[in-house]
Design a protein around this motif. Sequence first.
Motif, PDB file in Angstrom:
ATOM      1  N   ILE A  94     -73.253   5.656   1.938  1.00  0.00           N
ATOM      2  CA  ILE A  94     -75.394   4.912   1.220  1.00  0.00           C
ATOM      3  C   ILE A  94     -75.143   4.616   0.237  1.00  0.00           C
ATOM      4  N   PHE A  95     -74.346   5.264  -0.663  1.00  0.00           N
ATOM      5  CA  PHE A  95     -75.164   4.953  -1.948  1.00  0.00           C
ATOM      6  C   PHE A  95     -74.692   3.491  -1.995  1.00  0.00           C
ATOM      7  N   LYS A  96     -73.554   2.548  -1.346  1.00  0.00           N
ATOM      8  CA  LYS A  96     -73.337   1.289  -1.487  1.00  0.00           C
ATOM      9  C   LYS A  96     -74.834   0.416  -0.434  1.00  0.00           C
ATOM     10  N   ASN A  97     -75.409   0.786  -0.305  1.00  0.00           N
ATOM     11  CA  ASN A  97     -75.897   0.533   0.709  1.00  0.00           C
ATOM     12  C   ASN A  97     -78.124   0.783   0.672  1.00  0.00           C
ATOM     13  N   ALA A  98     -77.228   1.405  -0.164  1.00  0.00           N
ATOM     14  CA  ALA A  98     -78.463   2.650  -1.031  1.00  0.00           C
ATOM     15  C   ALA A  98     -78.819   2.712  -2.342  1.00  0.00           C
ATOM     16  N   PRO A  99     -78.686   1.986  -3.526  1.00  0.00           N
ATOM     17  CA  PRO A  99     -78.591   2.095  -4.603  1.00  0.00           C
ATOM     18  C   PRO A  99     -79.069   3.268  -5.481  1.00  0.00           C
ATOM     19  N   ALA A 100     -80.827   2.949  -4.546  1.00  0.00           N
ATOM     20  CA  ALA A 100     -81.633   3.957  -4.842  1.00  0.00           C
ATOM     21  C   ALA A 100     -81.407   5.900  -5.063  1.00  0.00           C
ATOM     22  N   VAL A 101     -79.989   5.331  -4.211  1.00  0.00           N
ATOM     23  CA  VAL A 101     -79.714   7.022  -4.170  1.00  0.00           C
ATOM     24  C   VAL A 101     -78.305   8.530  -4.790  1.00  0.00           C
ATOM     25  N   ASP A 102     -79.146   9.230  -4.865  1.00  0.00           N
ATOM     26  CA  ASP A 102     -77.903   9.761  -6.332  1.00  0.00           C
ATOM     27  C   ASP A 102     -77.290  11.081  -4.881  1.00  0.00           C
ATOM     28  N   LEU A 103     -77.859  11.000  -3.919  1.00  0.00           N
ATOM     29  CA  LEU A 103     -77.576  13.113  -3.237  1.00  0.00           C
ATOM     30  C   LEU A 103     -76.964  12.150  -2.028  1.00  0.00           C
ATOM     31  N   VAL A 104     -75.952  12.786  -1.158  1.00  0.00           N
ATOM     32  CA  VAL A 104     -75.681  13.331   0.066  1.00  0.00           C
ATOM     33  C   VAL A 104     -75.263  14.376   0.458  1.00  0.00           C
ATOM     34  N   ILE A 105     -76.029  14.855   1.224  1.00  0.00           N
ATOM     35  CA  ILE A 105     -76.200  16.890   1.533  1.00  0.00           C
ATOM     36  C   ILE A 105     -75.780  16.356   3.089  1.00  0.00           C
ATOM     37  N   GLY A 106     -74.319  17.090   3.489  1.00  0.00           N
ATOM     38  CA  GLY A 106     -74.155  16.732   4.769  1.00  0.00           C
ATOM     39  C   GLY A 106     -74.986  17.844   5.672  1.00  0.00           C
ATOM     40  N   THR A 107     -75.040  18.295   7.118  1.00  0.00           N
ATOM     41  CA  THR A 107     -75.387  18.880   7.652  1.00  0.00           C
ATOM     42  C   THR A 107     -74.939  20.461   7.614  1.00  0.00           C
ATOM     43  N   ARG A 108     -74.261  20.382   6.957  1.00  0.00           N
ATOM     44  CA  ARG A 108     -73.595  21.976   7.351  1.00  0.00           C
ATOM     45  C   ARG A 108     -73.482  22.491   5.235  1.00  0.00           C
ATOM     46  N   ALA A 109     -74.300  21.784   4.444  1.00  0.00           N
ATOM     47  CA  ALA A 109     -73.615  21.891   3.209  1.00  0.00           C
ATOM     48  C   ALA A 109     -76.118  22.367   2.367  1.00  0.00           C
ATOM     49  N   THR A 110     -76.618  22.460   2.989  1.00  0.00           N
ATOM     50  CA  THR A 110     -77.645  23.095   2.932  1.00  0.00           C
ATOM     51  C   THR A 110     -77.459  24.313   1.830  1.00  0.00           C
ATOM     52  N   ILE A 128     -72.438  14.166  -3.742  1.00  0.00           N
ATOM     53  CA  ILE A 128     -71.481  13.862  -2.557  1.00  0.00           C
ATOM     54  C   ILE A 128     -70.982  15.377  -2.138  1.00  0.00           C
ATOM     55  N   ASP A 129     -71.561  16.123  -0.821  1.00  0.00           N
ATOM     56  CA  ASP A 129     -71.130  17.317   0.093  1.00  0.00           C
ATOM     57  C   ASP A 129     -70.330  16.784   1.353  1.00  0.00           C
ATOM     58  N   LEU A 130     -69.945  16.800   1.792  1.00  0.00           N
ATOM     59  CA  LEU A 130     -69.943  17.198   3.461  1.00  0.00           C
ATOM     60  C   LEU A 130     -69.185  17.713   4.052  1.00  0.00           C
ATOM     61  N   GLY A 131     -69.238  19.021   2.767  1.00  0.00           N
ATOM     62  CA  GLY A 131     -68.068  20.605   3.654  1.00  0.00           C
ATOM     63  C   GLY A 131     -68.809  20.626   5.074  1.00  0.00           C
ATOM     64  N   GLU A 132     -67.462  22.151   5.859  1.00  0.00           N
ATOM     65  CA  GLU A 132     -68.453  22.949   6.790  1.00  0.00           C
ATOM     66  C   GLU A 132     -69.588  23.962   5.817  1.00  0.00           C
ATOM     67  N   ARG A 133     -70.524  24.743   6.337  1.00  0.00           N
ATOM     68  CA  ARG A 133     -70.768  26.316   6.090  1.00  0.00           C
ATOM     69  C   ARG A 133     -69.759  26.952   5.877  1.00  0.00           C
ATOM     70  N   GLN A 134     -70.442  27.344   4.870  1.00  0.00           N
ATOM     71  CA  GLN A 134     -68.962  29.005   3.324  1.00  0.00           C
ATOM     72  C   GLN A 134     -68.628  30.095   4.392  1.00  0.00           C
ATOM     73  N   GLU A 135     -68.075  30.632   4.446  1.00  0.00           N
ATOM     74  CA  GLU A 135     -68.380  32.112   5.316  1.00  0.00           C
ATOM     75  C   GLU A 135     -69.297  33.080   4.178  1.00  0.00           C
ATOM     76  N   GLY A 136     -69.925  34.025   5.068  1.00  0.00           N
ATOM     77  CA  GLY A 136     -70.826  34.865   4.538  1.00  0.00           C
ATOM     78  C   GLY A 136     -72.052  33.861   4.596  1.00  0.00           C
ATOM     79  N   GLU A 137     -72.059  32.977   4.838  1.00  0.00           N
ATOM     80  CA  GLU A 137     -73.480  32.315   5.063  1.00  0.00           C
ATOM     81  C   GLU A 137     -74.194  32.909   5.952  1.00  0.00           C
ATOM     82  N   PHE A 138     -75.846  32.960   5.948  1.00  0.00           N
ATOM     83  CA  PHE A 138     -76.196  33.642   7.036  1.00  0.00           C
ATOM     84  C   PHE A 138     -77.739  32.380   7.088  1.00  0.00           C
ATOM     85  N   TRP A 139     -78.470  32.650   8.350  1.00  0.00           N
ATOM     86  CA  TRP A 139     -79.299  31.951   8.311  1.00  0.00           C
ATOM     87  C   TRP A 139     -80.443  32.570   7.427  1.00  0.00           C
TER      88      TRP A 139
END
Length: 452
Positions: A94-110, A128-139
């Motif tokens: 995304i950084f390459k294709n849309a240079p205006a973007v500063d952050l990329v946040i994956g679906t489980r990095a909220t 950029i963070d494409l990692g998993e949700r972490q232990e102890g995180e809750f909705w």
Amino acid sequence: MKSKVYIETFGCQMNVADTERAATGLRKAGYELTASAETADVVLFNTCSVRERAEQKVITRIGEVRNGTQRSGKQLKPLIGVMGCVAQLEGDSIFKNAPAVDLVIGTRATDRLPSLIERARKGESSVIDLGERQEGEFWDVSPAERRSPYVAFVPIIEGCNKFCSFCIVPYSRGREKSRSAVEIVAEVQGLRLLGYKEVHLIGQNVNSYRPQSRQGLERYSGATAFSRLLRAVADTGMERIKFTTSFPRDFHPDIVAALEEYPNLCDWIHLPVQSGSDRILKAMRRGHSADDYLRRVDAIRGSKRRLSLTSDIIVGFPGESENDFEDTMRLVRACEYDGLFIFKYSKRAGTPAAILEDAVLETDKTARFLELEELQSSLQNRIYNDYIGRTVSVLVERESTRSSEDMTGHSTCHKVVNFRSHQTKPGEIVDVLISQAKPYSLYGKLMSEGAN
Ligand code: 5AD
Ligand code: SF4
């Protein structure tokens, strides 16, 4: 002064829910949420990639925001972040294709958004963070961040393990992960105390719900954990409970049994079939035949309650012949859906179907789309006309956009209902006697004053 964040949401209810969760976390971390991109210091796009057109829309919007801030001559341009499915799938390209973007946040990095934004504000580029949700995180969603003060989305399961050959979701949202029943029930109890009238239990496949522990479900009967959860949630006394989406292969008749037991479980089931042809269902890797599906529909139609049924269908899947399409038309006639979402097949890179040959011509896709749409609209017309003379329970949502004399809301069977009223207020539940059927809505007369 507090930094302002603007979040624009595309796509499904899961994205809406995730935006609410992101907003809760950001506010806790000291950010202010704003309703316009122009005044924001940070602009986030929560993206969808289920079909090509959805993805295209996001790219256009990023361009618009970037150009808008350039034109306004603001000294400091806002940070731009991409979250959601496009972020997870495209990653740092995304950084390459849309240079205006500063952050990329994956679906489980909220939940890590505040610290990611902090890093970008300190000058780090391409965070950029494409990692998993972490232990102890809750909705955790604060009522202030919810889209409506009356209807709340409550995720019960994230991700998908089904790998239907056309679908990108298993790649963008990862494996199925169920929330604990105790946590879900506590959230619904809390929402009830806050005055919410309706919850939607949401997930890519809610009926595949499989929590790690049975805690909270011990007292409830039912062959599947999902039907026990439905009973447990119904027991909170929440006025109306809807759930979406159900997956045919995991659709057990005990769901219908739960709906018969608890009137506050609403009379609506969304059960996408995708195609009526066994050959295409197999190529789609759905794990069921048209007959298997129709047996589920029989169980729904055989219920003591009249249950409303809706579905999704894809036309023009690779190799779909006229005969296959006829099978779909036949199935739609047999199911008599209350509503149908029709999609033209859209090739998604990385899915098994993307390498299939024998693409259906765009003109054929369009012709099938229109033919199916016409069939559905005539069937739907009959179903909607059947409501005339019946009384439905409506949760009032707002003034109608068509007429300031009318209010609008949804019935328990999830139809849009408009009615003339000067005194009802959003959030009330009222009875409406249906007098008129329109293509996508019902019109009627107010029969009872609402209970607040
Ligand atoms: N092309 C067209 N429609 C799709 N859907 C999912 N993936 C695709 C695709 N590649 C539709 C399915 C699903 C709905 C949410 O979107 O019908 O049920
Ligand atoms: Fe996609 Fe199939 Fe999972 Fe639904 S069940 S999200 S269509 S892979």
